[in-house]
Design an enzyme around this catalytic site. Structure first.
Site, PDB file in Angstrom:
ATOM      1  N   CYS A 150      -5.170  -3.338   3.495  1.00 17.02           N
ATOM      2  CA  CYS A 150      -4.697  -3.044   4.850  1.00 17.02           C
ATOM      3  C   CYS A 150      -5.761  -3.244   5.932  1.00 17.02           C
ATOM      4  CB  CYS A 150      -4.104  -1.633   4.882  1.00 17.02           C
ATOM      5  SG  CYS A 150      -3.104  -1.335   6.361  1.00 17.02           S
ATOM      6  N   LYS A 156     -10.371   1.481  -0.780  1.00 16.91           N
ATOM      7  CA  LYS A 156     -10.277   1.007   0.604  1.00 16.91           C
ATOM      8  C   LYS A 156     -11.488   1.457   1.415  1.00 16.91           C
ATOM      9  CE  LYS A 156      -6.991   1.403   4.489  1.00 16.91           C
ATOM     10  NZ  LYS A 156      -5.650   1.928   4.824  1.00 16.91           N
ATOM     11  N   GLU A 165       0.845  -1.194   0.000  1.00 15.60           N
ATOM     12  CA  GLU A 165       0.000   0.000   0.000  1.00 15.60           C
ATOM     13  C   GLU A 165       0.884   1.248   0.000  1.00 15.60           C
ATOM     14  OE1 GLU A 165      -3.593   1.841   2.794  1.00 15.60           O
ATOM     15  OE2 GLU A 165      -2.056   0.566   3.678  1.00 15.60           O
TER      16      GLU A 165
END
Length: 226
Positions: free
Chosen positions: A165, A128, A55
């Site tokens: 993440c 995300k 990321e």
């Protein structure tokens, strides 16, 4: 990596070789991108069908402070990678390019993942969904939660899910991605330990993370890669 067909109850697994690129991140984005491209080529040369980069791999992790000037690091998609840099290698099976990108909404940014096929063509974008906010991880200052839902993409290496993440702590994301047919889920990430907490809480935090990562793929009949 082994990816399994849910309908056949794991009877005929298909081998997929995954690669994960990681390196020391420097202050110069162009230098980081060039090194990432080299890592992708290296992984492909060793047989990787799909390669995942960290990321925010083009920059050092900037969310340790709140600074409006850092919004200038955002880039549009699909203008990726920059025209001044070499194109993605075309023998990698599928590459996951991870970037911070401007949203269409004024004064907001979404953190997105670009999934590219072996020929460099764009397979799709994931934004995300879960954004952390903790000391030295001030991501809510910079990022707006994604609005595209959870997704999986058809690639030359099979159907792949792409979460990012902090999403890894929430099983609903993995479940919805698996239900769309993903047999392999990638979680590029940019963060790790809080330096002042590792000694006291590190073991407990690691055990909690390991427990949830073991539980999700066993219930969803797909494989994980971080």
């Amino acid at each position: 990596m082994l990816s399994a067909n849910r309908e056949e109850n794991w009877i005929v697994p298909r081998k997929v070789y995954g690669g994960a690129g990681a390196d020391v991140v420097r202050p110069q984005p162009g230098r980081n991108l060039d090194k990432a491209l080299t890592r992708v080529s290296d992984a492909a040369g060793k047989g990787a069908n799909v390669v995942c980069l960290p990321e925010l791999f083009q920059t050092q992790y900037f969310c340790q402070r709140e600074d409006h000037a850092l919004f200038d690091l955002a880039e549009p998609i699909p203008a990726l990678p920059p025209k001044s840099s070499p194109p993605p290698p075309k023998n990698t099976g599928s590459s996951s390019w991870r970037h911070c990108s401007r949203s269409a909404r004024p004064a907001s940014i979404t953190t997105r993942l670009r999934c590219s096929n072996r020929d460099g063509s764009l397979r799709g974008i994931y934004r995300k969904m879960h954004i952390p906010e903790d000391p030295l991880y001030y991501e809510k200052f910079y990022f707006t939660p994604g609005d595209l839902g959870f997704r999986s993409f058809d690639t030359g290496a099979g159907k792949i899910g792409t979460l990012v993440c902090w999403d890894q702590w929430y099983p609903e994301g993995a479940r919805l991605t698996a239900l769309q047919g993903a047999t392999l889920i990638f979680y590029p990430t940019a963060i790790g330990w809080h330096p002042s907490e590792k000694a006291e809480f590190g073991e407990v935090q690691y055990d909690a993370w390991r427990t949830i990562q073991r539980a999700m793929p066993s219930r969803m009949e797909c494989m994980w890669e971080w």
